[in-house]
Design an enzyme around this catalytic site. Structure first.
Site, PDB file in Angstrom:
ATOM      1  CG  ASP A  79      -9.547   9.736  -1.940  1.00  0.00           C
ATOM      2  OD1 ASP A  79      -8.424   9.538  -1.465  1.00  0.00           O
ATOM      3  OD2 ASP A  79     -10.004   9.084  -2.898  1.00  0.00           O
TER       4      ASP A  79
ATOM      5  CB  ALA B 205      -9.939  23.850   0.710  1.00  0.00           C
TER       6      ALA B 205
ATOM      7  CE1 TYR C 245      -3.819   2.247   0.774  1.00  0.00           C
ATOM      8  CE2 TYR C 245      -2.811   2.681   2.893  1.00  0.00           C
ATOM      9  CZ  TYR C 245      -3.773   2.965   1.949  1.00  0.00           C
ATOM     10  OH  TYR C 245      -4.681   3.960   2.193  1.00  0.00           O
TER      11      TYR C 245
ATOM     12  CE  LYS D  95      -6.724   3.785  -0.753  1.00  0.00           C
ATOM     13  NZ  LYS D  95      -6.828   4.645   0.421  1.00  0.00           N
TER      14      LYS D  95
ATOM     15  CG  ASN E 263      -0.513   9.759   1.959  1.00  0.00           C
ATOM     16  OD1 ASN E 263       0.244   9.881   2.899  1.00  0.00           O
ATOM     17  ND2 ASN E 263      -1.777   9.363   2.109  1.00  0.00           N
TER      18      ASN E 263
ATOM     19  CB  THR F 171     -11.079  15.134  -2.850  1.00  0.00           C
ATOM     20  OG1 THR F 171     -10.994  15.605  -4.196  1.00  0.00           O
ATOM     21  CG2 THR F 171     -12.079  14.010  -2.761  1.00  0.00           C
TER      22      THR F 171
HETATM   23  N1  LIG Z   1      -3.813  10.418   4.769  1.00  0.00           N
HETATM   24  C1  LIG Z   1      -4.927  10.133   4.145  1.00  0.00           C
HETATM   25  O1  LIG Z   1      -5.698   9.265   4.531  1.00  0.00           O
HETATM   26  C2  LIG Z   1      -5.273  10.875   2.903  1.00  0.00           C
HETATM   27  C3  LIG Z   1      -6.526  10.692   2.333  1.00  0.00           C
HETATM   28  C4  LIG Z   1      -6.855  11.385   1.181  1.00  0.00           C
HETATM   29  C5  LIG Z   1      -5.922  12.246   0.621  1.00  0.00           C
HETATM   30  N2  LIG Z   1      -4.707  12.379   1.191  1.00  0.00           N
HETATM   31  C6  LIG Z   1      -3.689  13.243   0.602  1.00  0.00           C
HETATM   32  O2  LIG Z   1      -4.145  14.572   0.540  1.00  0.00           O
HETATM   33  C7  LIG Z   1      -3.611  15.195  -0.615  1.00  0.00           C
HETATM   34  C8  LIG Z   1      -4.753  15.808  -1.387  1.00  0.00           C
HETATM   35  O3  LIG Z   1      -5.595  14.801  -1.886  1.00  0.00           O
HETATM   36  P1  LIG Z   1      -7.014  15.153  -2.493  1.00  0.00           P
HETATM   37  O4  LIG Z   1      -7.583  13.886  -2.980  1.00  0.00           O
HETATM   38  O5  LIG Z   1      -7.782  15.983  -1.551  1.00  0.00           O
HETATM   39  O6  LIG Z   1      -6.579  16.055  -3.746  1.00  0.00           O
HETATM   40  P2  LIG Z   1      -7.324  17.322  -4.341  1.00  0.00           P
HETATM   41  O7  LIG Z   1      -6.645  17.642  -5.611  1.00  0.00           O
HETATM   42  O8  LIG Z   1      -8.783  17.098  -4.377  1.00  0.00           O
HETATM   43  O9  LIG Z   1      -7.034  18.469  -3.271  1.00  0.00           O
HETATM   44  C9  LIG Z   1      -5.802  19.096  -3.115  1.00  0.00           C
HETATM   45  C10 LIG Z   1      -6.087  20.541  -2.779  1.00  0.00           C
HETATM   46  O10 LIG Z   1      -4.859  21.172  -2.458  1.00  0.00           O
HETATM   47  C11 LIG Z   1      -4.877  22.428  -3.069  1.00  0.00           C
HETATM   48  N3  LIG Z   1      -3.532  22.956  -3.264  1.00  0.00           N
HETATM   49  C12 LIG Z   1      -2.641  22.670  -4.239  1.00  0.00           C
HETATM   50  N4  LIG Z   1      -1.557  23.436  -4.107  1.00  0.00           N
HETATM   51  C13 LIG Z   1      -1.760  24.222  -3.031  1.00  0.00           C
HETATM   52  C14 LIG Z   1      -0.994  25.247  -2.405  1.00  0.00           C
HETATM   53  N5  LIG Z   1       0.191  25.606  -2.872  1.00  0.00           N
HETATM   54  N6  LIG Z   1      -1.529  25.831  -1.314  1.00  0.00           N
HETATM   55  C15 LIG Z   1      -2.736  25.474  -0.836  1.00  0.00           C
HETATM   56  N7  LIG Z   1      -3.505  24.528  -1.392  1.00  0.00           N
HETATM   57  C16 LIG Z   1      -3.017  23.918  -2.480  1.00  0.00           C
HETATM   58  C17 LIG Z   1      -5.601  22.221  -4.385  1.00  0.00           C
HETATM   59  O11 LIG Z   1      -6.070  23.434  -4.953  1.00  0.00           O
HETATM   60  C18 LIG Z   1      -6.713  21.292  -3.952  1.00  0.00           C
HETATM   61  O12 LIG Z   1      -7.861  21.988  -3.542  1.00  0.00           O
HETATM   62  C19 LIG Z   1      -2.857  14.106  -1.380  1.00  0.00           C
HETATM   63  O13 LIG Z   1      -1.487  14.193  -1.146  1.00  0.00           O
HETATM   64  C20 LIG Z   1      -3.394  12.829  -0.816  1.00  0.00           C
HETATM   65  O14 LIG Z   1      -2.431  11.793  -0.820  1.00  0.00           O
HETATM   66  C21 LIG Z   1      -4.369  11.722   2.323  1.00  0.00           C
HETATM   67  O1  LIG Z   2      -4.004   6.003  -0.363  1.00  0.00           O
HETATM   68  C1  LIG Z   2      -3.671   6.540   0.714  1.00  0.00           C
HETATM   69  O2  LIG Z   2      -2.603   6.294   1.285  1.00  0.00           O
HETATM   70  C2  LIG Z   2      -4.625   7.442   1.429  1.00  0.00           C
HETATM   71  C3  LIG Z   2      -5.498   8.245   0.579  1.00  0.00           C
HETATM   72  O3  LIG Z   2      -6.574   7.542   0.039  1.00  0.00           O
HETATM   73  C4  LIG Z   2      -4.797   9.076  -0.440  1.00  0.00           C
HETATM   74  O4  LIG Z   2      -5.369   9.285  -1.525  1.00  0.00           O
HETATM   75  O5  LIG Z   2      -3.709   9.575  -0.142  1.00  0.00           O
HETATM   76 MN   LIG Z   3      -7.061   8.033  -1.957  1.00  0.00          MN
END
Ligand SMILES: NC(=O)c1ccc[n+]([C@@H]2O[C@H](COP(=O)([O-])OP(=O)(O)OC[C@H]3O[C@@H](n4cnc5c(N)ncnc54)[C@H](O)[C@@H]3O)[C@@H](O)[C@H]2O)c1
Ligand SMILES: O=C(O)C[C@H](O)C(=O)O
Ligand SMILES: [Mn+2]
Length: 541
Positions: free
Chosen positions: A259, A292, A91, A164, A404, A294
């Site tokens: 997400d 801000a 993963y 996943k 991530n 997903t």
């Molecule tokens: N730890 C977890 O369980 C988990 C779960 C989901 C997503 N994530 C991580 O969160 C991150 C975002 O994922 P997502 O699916 O929400 O993507 P997304 O593209 O929907 O959202 C990312 C957001 O960050 C913003 N962004 C980009 N550059 C920026 C900057 N310089 N300043 C401020 N905001 C900025 C974008 O405009 C967007 O709104 C990824 O790295 C993903 O791996 C982690």
């Molecule tokens: O895949 C992961 O590690 C968590 C999350 O779903 C992501 O998109 O970052």
């Molecule tokens: Mn994901």
């Protein structure tokens, strides 16, 4: 009866050298294997040595995928013995390396279903062929527009769906013969892939708009027709599609977006854990979400839900949540807001110098958040200046850099601990080793939806849930959030991944109970625990 090669080449049937002499007789396998009959533990020992001999994490993953493709029972037996060690390999973060070289390393379709936007008439046949007669109860589907934080990976993103699902089985005990990974290849806007002669997906830009949603709809209709009992999990769709799709289907079928909802839930659970450790009240916190999108807006929604459940009005709860994106703090007159962002904007009149709040640093200095969540894909965005400002205004700053994979995290746990003299309560998206600081060992929780979705999904499946609603989401958050050990200095805000099978079981039972309490079950089930126990698959021959 199947031919010997059909058995030995079918990962759901194959036991390899563990076929007994009697089985070898009845299945027509006499002479097709070396004479020694091994136990699954002997096979697992041999496989683990092979695993250890691989020089890199990606090579380890490729070895494990070979094992997965050859013998699924053995793979999960081995993973069960080494779950914390294998999670970052099968993963996140190593899954992101495998996605980035998927087309180059391709060997096996791993029983996934490959839907093409260019062949909508083939959707039903695609699902039927990939299922190959299996009784599918769980689908993870991705169109790979927003893989983790690494962007658009077209068909190569199918590995996130496969990964996943591997975690589902390892963590919760979902029968791997009852799951299906689905790739929706809608094209890609990743120029590198389009230019790569080895790229295996559709070589055109992403199809969007009505044509895209029509394919999504035909997919949902086909999966409902073929697998009416299946739970549908959406993963890594782009920011503009993820919530639209979820909102369209969430009241009609058993479905969730990992997400948006899985992440929101694990973050709320982590915050609840932090509140327990700090002996603080969630109503007193000021939440800032950086990124801000997903995940960020899913987190804001789940926190809002919790604050209203504790008695705040929606308006008062929203006052405690601040969303920051590329434009800085989001105001109600900020251009280009998404529908989800519009729910969490501020009024400029609240601030003396609202127009200056165009960076995270400025927003933190103006608001003094007590909880800071990173889902921005911006490495290093949580600077020492920001963290020290937070720490000057709260005794236990809660800071979750969640982006991530590893290279995108907003901060490193060790820095957060050091900059706050050990006061920060930290969770990271990827696994982080313990941090020792001034004689105290700090355990770092993994704020990853993998702590939540396996138990959530399993509970919904066991209870035969018709839909997933806010009540059940909240119950699951509290099930995970109540598991921290507050007695230890340096305790983590979330339970360790080494206990993932135990807490996934707890979450599943709580989720199933919530479904039954609300009479949202399709089948006449009365005992949630028993339903979960009855559905659990164990990796033994
Ligand atoms: N730890 C977890 O369980 C988990 C779960 C989901 C997503 N994530 C991580 O969160 C991150 C975002 O994922 P997502 O699916 O929400 O993507 P997304 O593209 O929907 O959202 C990312 C957001 O960050 C913003 N962004 C980009 N550059 C920026 C900057 N310089 N300043 C401020 N905001 C900025 C974008 O405009 C967007 O709104 C990824 O790295 C993903 O791996 C982690
Ligand atoms: O895949 C992961 O590690 C968590 C999350 O779903 C992501 O998109 O970052
Ligand atoms: Mn994901």
């Amino acid at each position: 009866m199947p031919q010997a090669d059909e058995i030995l080449n079918n990962p759901f049937l194959n036991k390899g050298t563990a076929f007994t002499q009697a089985e070898r007789q009845t299945l027509g396998l006499v002479g097709t294997l070396p004479s020694q009959v091994q136990t699954i533990d002997e096979q697992a020992q041999q496989a683990y040595l092979q695993f250890q001999n691989r020089p890199t994490n990606l090579a380890k993953r490729l070895y494990l995928m070979d094992l997965f493709n050859e013998n699924r029972t053995l793979f999960f037996h081995l993973m069960g013995e080494h779950v914390a060690e294998f999670m970052p390999i099968v993963y996140d973060p190593t899954v992101s390396d495998s996605i980035e070289s998927y087309s180059h390393l391709f060997k096996d379709p791993q029983d996934a279903a490959f839907i093409s936007v260019d062949a909508p008439d083939d959707i039903e046949a695609t699902l039927r062929n990939a299922a190959n007669g299996r009784d599918i109860r769980l689908i993870v589907v991705t169109d790979a527009e927003g893989i983790l934080g690494i962007g658009d990976w077209g068909v190569d993103g199918v590995d996130i769906a496969v990964g996943k699902l591997m975690v589902y089985t390892a963590a919760a005990g979902i029968n791997p013969a009852q799951v299906l990974a689905v790739s929706i290849d809608a094209g890609t806007n990743n120029q590198k892939l389009l230019n790569d002669p080895l790229y295996l997906g559709n070589r055109h830009a992403r199809v969007t708009g009505d044509a895209y949603y029509a394919v999504i709809d035909r997919f949902v209709q086909a999966e409902q027709k073929l697998f009416p009992d299946a739970l549908l999990h959406w993963e890594d769709f782009g920011r503009d599609h993820a919530k639209v799709i979820l909102d369209k289907y969430k009241d009609r079928l058993a479905t969730f977006n990992d997400d948006i909802q899985g992440t929101g839930m694990v973050v709320l659970a982590g915050v609840l854990g932090a509140m327990n450790i700090a002996h603080e009240n969630i109503q007193d916190q000021k939440f800032m979400v950086f990124g801000a999108g997903t995940a960020g807006m899913g987190i804001a929604s789940q926190i809002l839900d919790e604050l209203t459940r504790t008695g705040l009005s929606v308006a008062a709860a929203k006052q405690r949540i601040y969303a920051v994106d590329k434009q800085g703090l989001l105001f109600n007159d900020t251009p280009d807001l998404t529908a989800a962002q519009r729910e969490f904007t501020r009024d400029r009149s609240e601030f003396r110098q609202a127009d200056a709040l165009t960076t995270l640093t400025a927003a933190v200095k103006a608001v003094h958040p007590t909880v800071l969540i990173g889902t921005s894909t911006q490495p290093g965005a949580f600077t020492e200046e920001i963290v020290k400002d937070m720490a000057a205004h709260t005794s236990r700053p809660v800071i979750f850099p969640l982006s991530n994979p590893t290279k995108l995290a907003e901060a490193k746990a060790a820095d957060l601990i050091a900059w706050t003299s050990g006061r920060a309560l930290v969770a990271t998206g990827i696994p982080t080793p313990d941090v020792t600081y001034r004689g105290v060992t700090y355990q770092i929780g993994q704020g990853n939806n993998a702590l939540m979705y396996p138990g959530l999904g399993f509970g919904l499946m066991a209870a035969t849930a018709k839909v997933l609603n806010g009540e059940t989401l909240s119950a699951a958050c509290h099930a995970l959030g109540g598991l921290v050990d507050t007695t230890q200095p340096g305790a983590a805000v979330l339970p360790p991944v080494s206990q993932i099978t135990a807490f996934s079981q707890t979450i599943a039972e709580v989720v199933a109970q919530s479904v039954l309490d609300q009479q949202l079950n399709r089948e006449p089930i009365t005992d949630a625990k028993q339903a979960v126990a009855a559905m659990k698959w164990v990796p033994e021959y």
